[in-house]
Enzyme design. Structure first.
Site, short mmCIF file in Angstrom:
data_model
loop_
_atom_site.label_atom_id
_atom_site.label_comp_id
_atom_site.label_asym_id
_atom_site.label_seq_id
_atom_site.Cartn_x
_atom_site.Cartn_y
_atom_site.Cartn_z
CG HIS A 521 70.91 71.59 43.24
ND1 HIS A 521 70.31 72.82 44.33
CD2 HIS A 521 69.75 71.52 42.43
CE1 HIS A 521 69.15 72.84 44.20
NE2 HIS A 521 68.79 72.18 42.90
CG LEU A 522 74.61 65.71 42.24
CD1 LEU A 522 73.87 64.51 41.78
CD2 LEU A 522 75.80 64.99 43.33
#
Lengths: 594, 246
Positions: A521-522
């Site tokens: 989850h960037l």
């Protein structure tokens, strides 16, 4: 010299969730659309066929579906004073490789967003005062509200076939005592499918959380609790908890993916074309630098191809959207020293903590059973559902048991102090493999002046272009929050009365470790907002600088959420697509005046 | 040797094993098999699996000396004991040799462009230019050289207790090699040994599914709809991708 193709109305870079949603919306509007995917064609057949897909070594261990870092990776350093080094092996994050993107191998936790996280800075300033936010923390508002996005969250859930339990629908409480989340924002309709069953581990978590006064709820899951047909006519079968979810293609057509839920509809229309193995090098701009003329890519044979288009959608993975903007000269690159520029700014991630509880042999958690989106969670410490005042940190964390299925090569956890090999390891593994509960604090992560993305001066990809450079480290606020959350989670674990627990939290001054899985989850780097000085995109995900370029994806988030990002990525993409269809196509140009 | 060759010892083993199961011959997820048949022989705890017969695998990557080391090492990393066969009996050495002929082993799945910085902080992950093939080649030679210098014998010629002591020194980085960090070699060896113990048998390890059986992993069954909410032992033995039943 590039081979120049016939111009199309819209070219989409990347065919994950954002690209597939945009393709569907723009073809519905009648546009001729070409989607370019850098990786290979992938689908339920053959990549997800039973029994070949039930192969831990080939899929999650040897990383069959993940990005090929031999061709393209990022470089990483902890501060501007360090020399960045390439991420040579995948570790902390696992972007996707081909058609479907990470949406093919994801788990399926399908949240909306806590409304306050869309107006993070305003909310914290209003409740706690400006001084509460650390000086170098660059959190800001998305520029769009939950009320505006609600119809798109709702529709995305119907496309994904999401299982869950509403708390309120149009203001009426429907989920009390049934697994609804009392902290969840209001909804315009129930989930398209009821919540899934819960595994034993999740039930243990539910009982322990309840005993501590917390409010457990069913995770919203894009794994089907029953048969389903979505608004595009795509059919899904019921999830059977096979345990090969995250890192795998779903052989049961039960986990939502661009491949299962959207691509079958796109295949039916003549105005859509998907080209796999098309690696986009850059967006081409005209001399004004205010107008994109299309993109240039390398095809499977290594030939340079130019695809002209009136509209360019950058829908690649978060890293790649930012990198393509930098490589193409779209928007001013961020400079952390001068604190100017926007592309690369507000790069944020996830702040994970994990606690494992080990039980005696009379508790059968059977951890090989699992579904990626399934579980029981609490939001008592998520978002701003508790008073942060006494604790002095920004951000919250949902906590949960999300048993996606743990397999023996990579999924073995033993009590602290167990040797890594020999008979003692073997005995512990036999004793605990089916008798343990793993729970996470899936913490939000804030943005800071010093965490950002730019182009690496040294390392290059297989096509000779500079790699993206990630300057990133955990900050004091992150560690403080992580320690608080892990402490709360440990107490839930202890309330289960296990034989022992293992706590995996962050230590003071701990550095970001690229080899240790965090999440994929960037966020950020090409963020949306209301001011072109502090955002690369306006509130419709349109580039402030080149108005015929739109950039959907988690790259638009100004900071990381407590929840998983895919639900917000999908809703924002539908929101942006609607703005293109209803406003932009009638009058191409900036949708918001700078 | 092809799997269907009449004199294939593995095939032989399967045939013998299958004769021990009276009702079900091949069951993967129950396709073509009645529920009553599946329920015929439930088991309630991880059982002690029989030791698969030794094969006649000839390594293609490892030399004879390296092969001796590898077999002697995997036999200690996951030993045969009262719980059942270990990594050697499960075919982990064969698995690792087979893996040496895949792109993984040449580092083809890693970003391997320079410049390299071997002194990088551990938080920045793997930063050496060595591939798994090279790590094995250099690591085995380094440990064997150390053993010879210390005792006059290679690693494989040591007794079990001595091998354990040597491996512990490698694990702790107490042995310092010129060629590569001892800990790097050890962690690759442990990782690949576990893979060979727990992979699907299609990859050449986990023969007879002995690794899965000892911990209670049901392999490729991949359908647990009826078992989601049950706090009780899962009763069915493991199955493999090819439909073998443990």
């Amino acid at each position: 010299m590039a081979n120049v193709l016939k111009k199309v109305d819209a070219v989409i870079v990347g065919f994950g969730w954002a690209g597939a949603i945009m393709a569907k919306e723009l073809t519905e509007a009648g546009l001729q659309v070409v989607a370019l995917e850098r990786g290979p064609m992938q689908d339920t057949y053959p990549e997800g066929s039973y029994p070949q897909v039930i192969d831990e070594l080939t899929y999650s261990v040897r990383k069959k579906l993940f990005v090929d870092v031999s061709k393209e990776t990022v470089t990483i350093r902890h501060s501007v004073n360090d020399v960045a080094l390439p991420n040579r092996q995948l570790g902390a994050f696992l972007p996707g490789k081909g058609v479907g993107g990470a949406g093919l191998h994801w788990s399926g936790v399908h949240f909306r967003v806590d409304p306050i996280e869309l107006r993070m800075r305003s909310h914290y300033e209003e409740r706690y005062g400006k001084a509460f936010i650390p000086e170098d923390m660059t959190i800001q508002d998305f520029g769009v509200t939950y009320q505006e996005l609600e119809p798109y969250f709702d529709f995305a859930e119907k496309v994904f076939g999401t299982s869950g339990q509403a708390w309120t629908v149009n203001g009426t409480v429907v989920g009390a005592g049934k697994g609804g989340n009392p902290y969840a924002a209001d909804r315009s309709s129930p989930f398209p499918l009821p919540a899934q069953k819960n595994v034993v581990s999740a039930k243990l978590f539910e009982k322990a959380a309840t005993s501590l006064g917390y409010k457990p709820y069913n995770l919203p899951s894009a794994n089907t609790s029953g048969p389903y047909t979505n608004p595009y006519g795509a059919q899904m079968g019921p999830c059977n908890f096979c345990g090969f979810c995250s890192g795998y293609v779903c052989y049961m057509y039960s986990k939502a993916s661009p491949n299962v839920n959207i691509l079958p509809a796109l295949r039916q229309v003549p105005n859509f074309e998907l080209r796999a193995n098309a690696h986009v090098l850059r967006v081409n701009l005209d001399d004004s630098k205010r107008n994109a003329t299309g993109v240039t890519y390398i095809d499977a044979q290594g030939r340079e191809v130019e695809q002209p288009a009136d509209l360019v959608i950058l829908a690649a993975f978060q890293f790649n959207n930012v990198r393509l903007m930098l490589l193409s000269g779209i928007g001013k690159p961020y400079d952390p020293v001068k604190n100017e520029g926007v592309v690369g700014r507000n790069f944020a991630y996830q702040n994970m903590g994990t606690v494992k509880a080990f039980f005696d042999k009379d508790t059968y958690t059977n951890n090989f059973i699992g579904a990626g989106g399934n579980g029981i969670a609490i939001d008592d410490f998520n978002a701003d559902n508790f008073d942060h005042g006494p604790y002095g940190f920004v951000g919250g964390s949902p906590m949960w048991v999300n048993q996606a299925g743990s397999r023996p090569i990579a999924g073995i956890a033993n009590p602290p102090g167990t040797p890594a090999w020999g008979s003692a390891w073997k005995k512990a593994t036999a004793d605990y493999y089916t008798h343990q509960v793993s729970m996470d604090a899936h913490g939000a992560h804030q943005s800071y002046r010093g965490n950002y993305l730019d182009l690496d001066p040294t390392y290059r990809d297989a096509f000779g272009q500079p790699l993206l450079r990630m300057t990133f480290d955990w900050q004091e606020n992150d560690i403080k929050m992580n320690q608080f959350m892990v402490d709360k989670l440990s107490k839930v674990a202890q309330a289960m009365n296990p034989k022992s627990i293992a706590v995996l939290g962050k230590k003071v001054k701990e550095h970001f470790n690229t080899a240790s899985y965090q999440t994929t989850h960037l966020n950020g780097g090409a963020i949306m907002g209301t001011d072109p000085k502090t955002s690369a995109l306006n509130r419709y995900l349109q580039s402030w600088d080149v108005p015929n370029v739109f950039v959907p994806g988690a790259s638009a988030f100004p900071q990381g959420l407590g929840y998983n990002p895919t639900g917000l990525v999908a809703a924002l993409t539908y929101w942006s697509a609607r703005a293109i269809r209803e406003q932009y196509l009638k009058n191409p140009g900036p949708l918001v005046q700078a | 040797m092809p799997e269907h060759a009449p004199d294939n010892p593995r095939r032989d083993f399967l045939r013998k094993t299958l004769t021990l199961i009276p009702v079900v011959t091949v069951a993967s997820t129950g396709l073509g098999v009645g529920a009553s048949q599946l329920l015929a022989a439930p088991q309630h705890a991880p059982k002690v699996p029989a030791t698969p017969p030794a094969g006649h695998y000839q390594p293609t990557f490892f030399t004879a000396e390296e092969w001796a080391f590898l077999q002697a090492a995997v036999a200690r990393i996951i030993p045969a004991d009262e719980l059942g066969p270990g990594a050697l009996e499960a075919g982990a050495a064969e698995f690792i040799d087979r893996q040496m002929n895949t792109p993984y082993a040449t580092g083809a799945q890693w970003y391997m462009q320079g410049p390299f910085n071997a002194d990088a902080a551990p938080e920045l992950g793997y930063q050496l230019q060595l591939s798994p093939q090279q790590i094995y080649r250099l690591g085995i030679a380094a440990v064997d050289d150390w053993c010879k210098a210390n005792s006059g014998h290679v690693f494989a010629a040591q007794d079990s207790a001595t091998r354990d002591r040597i491996l512990a020194k490698v694990e702790a980085g107490e042995l310092v090699f010129d060629a590569l960090p001892a800990k790097l070699f050890f962690s690759l060896l442990v990782q690949n040994t576990r893979e060979g113990f727990f992979c699907d048998p299609v990859h050449g390890g986990n023969k007879g599914m002995v690794g899965w059986t000892q911990i209670g992993f049901p392999g490729a069954r991949a359908d647990f709809m009826d078992w989601v909410e049950r706090n009780e032992p899962y009763p069915f033995p493991a199955v493999s991708i090819r439909g073998e039943r443990a």
